[in-house]
Write an enzyme that holds these catalytic residues in place. Structure first.
Site, short mmCIF file in Angstrom:
data_model
loop_
_atom_site.label_atom_id
_atom_site.label_comp_id
_atom_site.label_asym_id
_atom_site.label_seq_id
_atom_site.Cartn_x
_atom_site.Cartn_y
_atom_site.Cartn_z
N ASP A 25 -6.43 0.97 -7.37
CA ASP A 25 -6.53 0.21 -6.11
C ASP A 25 -7.63 -0.83 -6.22
O ASP A 25 -7.52 -1.95 -5.70
CB ASP A 25 -6.86 1.16 -4.94
N GLN A 38 7.63 -27.13 -18.22
CA GLN A 38 8.74 -28.05 -17.92
C GLN A 38 8.21 -29.47 -17.71
O GLN A 38 8.82 -30.44 -18.18
CB GLN A 38 9.48 -27.54 -16.67
N GLY A 80 9.01 -31.29 -24.05
CA GLY A 80 8.97 -30.77 -25.42
C GLY A 80 7.55 -30.44 -25.87
O GLY A 80 7.32 -29.46 -26.58
N GLU A 133 -1.71 -2.53 -15.65
CA GLU A 133 -2.26 -1.94 -14.42
C GLU A 133 -1.14 -1.63 -13.41
O GLU A 133 -1.31 -1.77 -12.20
CB GLU A 133 -3.36 -2.82 -13.82
N GLY A 134 -0.01 -1.21 -13.95
CA GLY A 134 1.15 -0.89 -13.13
C GLY A 134 2.09 -2.08 -13.09
O GLY A 134 1.71 -3.16 -12.63
N1 COS Z 1 -5.37 6.74 -3.71
C1 COS Z 1 -5.60 8.06 -3.59
N2 COS Z 1 -4.64 9.00 -3.77
C2 COS Z 1 -3.40 8.55 -4.06
C3 COS Z 1 -3.10 7.19 -4.19
C4 COS Z 1 -4.14 6.26 -4.00
N3 COS Z 1 -3.93 4.94 -4.11
N4 COS Z 1 -1.79 7.06 -4.51
C5 COS Z 1 -1.27 8.29 -4.55
N5 COS Z 1 -2.26 9.20 -4.28
C6 COS Z 1 -2.11 10.65 -4.19
C7 COS Z 1 -1.06 10.99 -3.14
O1 COS Z 1 -1.63 11.08 -1.85
C8 COS Z 1 -0.57 12.35 -3.63
O2 COS Z 1 -1.54 13.31 -3.28
P1 COS Z 1 -1.13 14.80 -2.77
O3 COS Z 1 -0.52 15.51 -3.93
O4 COS Z 1 -2.41 15.41 -2.34
O5 COS Z 1 -0.15 14.60 -1.66
C9 COS Z 1 -0.64 12.19 -5.15
O6 COS Z 1 -1.59 11.16 -5.40
C10 COS Z 1 0.69 11.84 -5.77
O7 COS Z 1 1.12 10.62 -5.21
P2 COS Z 1 2.63 10.13 -5.30
O8 COS Z 1 3.53 11.23 -4.83
O9 COS Z 1 2.71 8.81 -4.63
O10 COS Z 1 2.81 9.98 -6.89
P3 COS Z 1 4.06 9.50 -7.72
O11 COS Z 1 4.07 10.27 -8.97
O12 COS Z 1 5.29 9.46 -6.88
O13 COS Z 1 3.80 7.94 -8.10
C11 COS Z 1 2.79 5.89 -8.72
C12 COS Z 1 2.70 7.26 -8.01
C13 COS Z 1 4.16 5.48 -9.18
C14 COS Z 1 2.28 4.88 -7.71
C15 COS Z 1 1.81 6.05 -9.92
O14 COS Z 1 2.36 6.92 -10.89
C16 COS Z 1 1.44 4.73 -10.55
O15 COS Z 1 0.62 3.98 -10.01
N6 COS Z 1 2.01 4.44 -11.74
C17 COS Z 1 1.61 3.29 -12.51
C18 COS Z 1 0.51 3.66 -13.44
C19 COS Z 1 -0.25 2.46 -13.89
O16 COS Z 1 -0.63 1.61 -13.12
N7 COS Z 1 -0.51 2.42 -15.19
C20 COS Z 1 -1.26 1.37 -15.77
C21 COS Z 1 -2.47 1.96 -16.40
S1 COS Z 1 -3.74 0.82 -16.67
S2 COS Z 1 -3.02 -0.50 -17.88
#
Ligand code: COS
Length: 382
Positions: free
Chosen positions: A240, A336, A340, A363-364
């Site tokens: 975040d 563009q 060329g 970062e996602g």
């Molecule tokens: N801050 C705090 N807690 C968070 C949160 C956030 N921004 N996002 C999710 N959570 C918590 C949720 O509240 C949930 O907690 P509980 O188990 O207590 O309910 C838990 O984490 C799981 O969240 P969620 O169900 O949303 O997880 P998912 O597995 O469905 O997916 C995504 C989450 C897809 C958003 C996550 O896997 C992601 O960000 N993936 C990309 C990874 C990434 O960015 N990689 C790059 C690495 S750096 S190059």
């Protein structure tokens, strides 16, 4: 009331970053890109100027900057070279879990190593078997006496070959999904760490990226960040924070593309006049300017939201996603306009497109950002 003016301190930070970017980074950007060279001398100078470790609190020797300030700096650095900016900013990503979830004793022990001397750290979350599904990671952590023992592999790790410390996310039990993920600080000197080859990337070639293997790596329990099972939340809270500067990085790339294209359009002539006088070119420049402006404002808004104490998941994902898509569009249009010449490596715009592409992925991926955005919207409806 929204306030868009910068304080004199912010203008000073932005100008300092701009000067460094244009005088130190830009002259070497094309050569480092071509050779895939990691210009350590530039990174050391960035560290000396306080342009690294922007998020480390001032009492521990860091810059202690808020995200708006960080974004002002990152946009300027990325205008010169996004690859170098990725390496310069990687400490912020790697050390954020410790800043968010570490004890005072851990922070006092570890963070001054990065502010007192030039040292790099890497954020190790992504794995070969699944990048986007971070909750399904497979690297294992087993408790053994006073230690944990790590086994697994991470990939696409920025600065891994040069880093002295890794923030590693591992699971105590894969069957428990994200609830078992735990974060650790692992020094490079720990036994059982093997680095893969430095990846030969499409863009951002002045940064280094590699895989890293952990085989029976012992980590003292005092180097666990937060409690067992808190790692996934820490990783998400970290992202975040750090997705917003990716928006700033993409804005810097887009602004550079617009600047190069505008300058070129006033010099290049066709049909008896500068191409800037053709409406087809003016429309392109106007669309590019809208993208750059919107990317910057979304990024500033996300940064401001987090600086005000908001979680910022929605805003940072919007900023990262929009700005990186915008950077791709703007860099594409810049090529563009150059025609060329834009396709040739002698001109600066094709690098911008290659560099921008990574901002849509790391970062996602932007698909993940859209999932985060939709979930946040729907949560607000529930
Ligand atoms: N801050 C705090 N807690 C968070 C949160 C956030 N921004 N996002 C999710 N959570 C918590 C949720 O509240 C949930 O907690 P509980 O188990 O207590 O309910 C838990 O984490 C799981 O969240 P969620 O169900 O949303 O997880 P998912 O597995 O469905 O997916 C995504 C989450 C897809 C958003 C996550 O896997 C992601 O960000 N993936 C990309 C990874 C990434 O960015 N990689 C790059 C690495 S750096 S190059």
């Amino acid at each position: 009331m929204p306030e868009f003016s910068l304080t004199p301190e912010q203008v000073g930070l932005r100008d300092m970053a701009r000067k460094f970017a244009r005088s130190e980074m830009l002259p070497k950007a094309a050569a480092c890109d071509k050779a895939g060279r990691f210009p350590e001398e530039i990174y050391r100078k960035a560290w000396e100027l306080g342009l690294m470790n922007l998020n480390i609190p001032t009492e521990l020797g860091g810059s202690g900057l808020g995200l708006v300030d960080q974004c002002l700096i990152v946009e300027e650095l990325a205008h010169a070279c996004a690859g170098m900016t990725t390496t310069i900013m990687a400490n912020c990503l790697a050390l954020e879990p410790l800043i968010l979830g570490g004890t005072d004793a851990q922070k006092t022990r570890v963070l001054p190593r990065f502010t007192g001397e030039y040292n790099l750290a890497s954020f190790c979350l992504t794995e070969p078997g699944g990048g986007s599904d971070a909750g399904a990671l497979k690297t294992r952590a087993r408790r053994e006496g006073d230690d944990y023992v790590l086994d697994g592999e991470k990939c696409f790790i920025t600065n891994a070959p040069q880093a002295s410390l890794y923030s590693v996310f591992a699971t105590l039990d894969p069957a428990e999904g994200h609830k078992a993920i735990t974060a650790f600080m692992v020094p490079r000197s720990a036994k059982g760490i093997t680095l893969g080859k430095d990846e030969d990337k499409m863009g951002q070639r002045a940064s280094s990226t590699s895989t890293i293997r952990f085989e029976g790596v012992h980590v003292p329990a005092q180097d666990r960040i937060g409690a067992e099972g808190e790692g996934f939340g820490l990783a998400m809270r970290t992202l975040d924070q750090t997705r917003t500067p990716i928006g700033a990085m993409a804005t810097g790339i887009a602004q550079a593309a617009l600047d190069y294209a505008s300058a070129y359009a006033t010099q290049r002539r066709s049909f008896g006049k500068p191409i800037a006088e053709h409406q087809a070119i003016q429309i392109k420049l106007a669309n590019m300017a809208q993208d750059v402006h919107a990317a910057r404002l979304l990024t500033w808004h996300a940064a401001w939201t987090i600086d005000q104490g908001g979680r910022g998941s929605l805003e940072s994902s919007i900023a990262k996603c929009f700005a990186s898509d915008a950077a791709m569009r703007v860099a594409d249009e810049a090529i563009q306009i150059f025609g060329g010449y834009g396709y040739m490596k002698d001109y600066p715009v094709e690098k911008l497109l290659r560099d921008a592409k990574l901002a849509q992925i790391y970062e996602g991926s932007n698909e993940i950002q859209r999932i985060v955005i939709a979930r946040e919207l729907l949560r607000a409806q529930a």
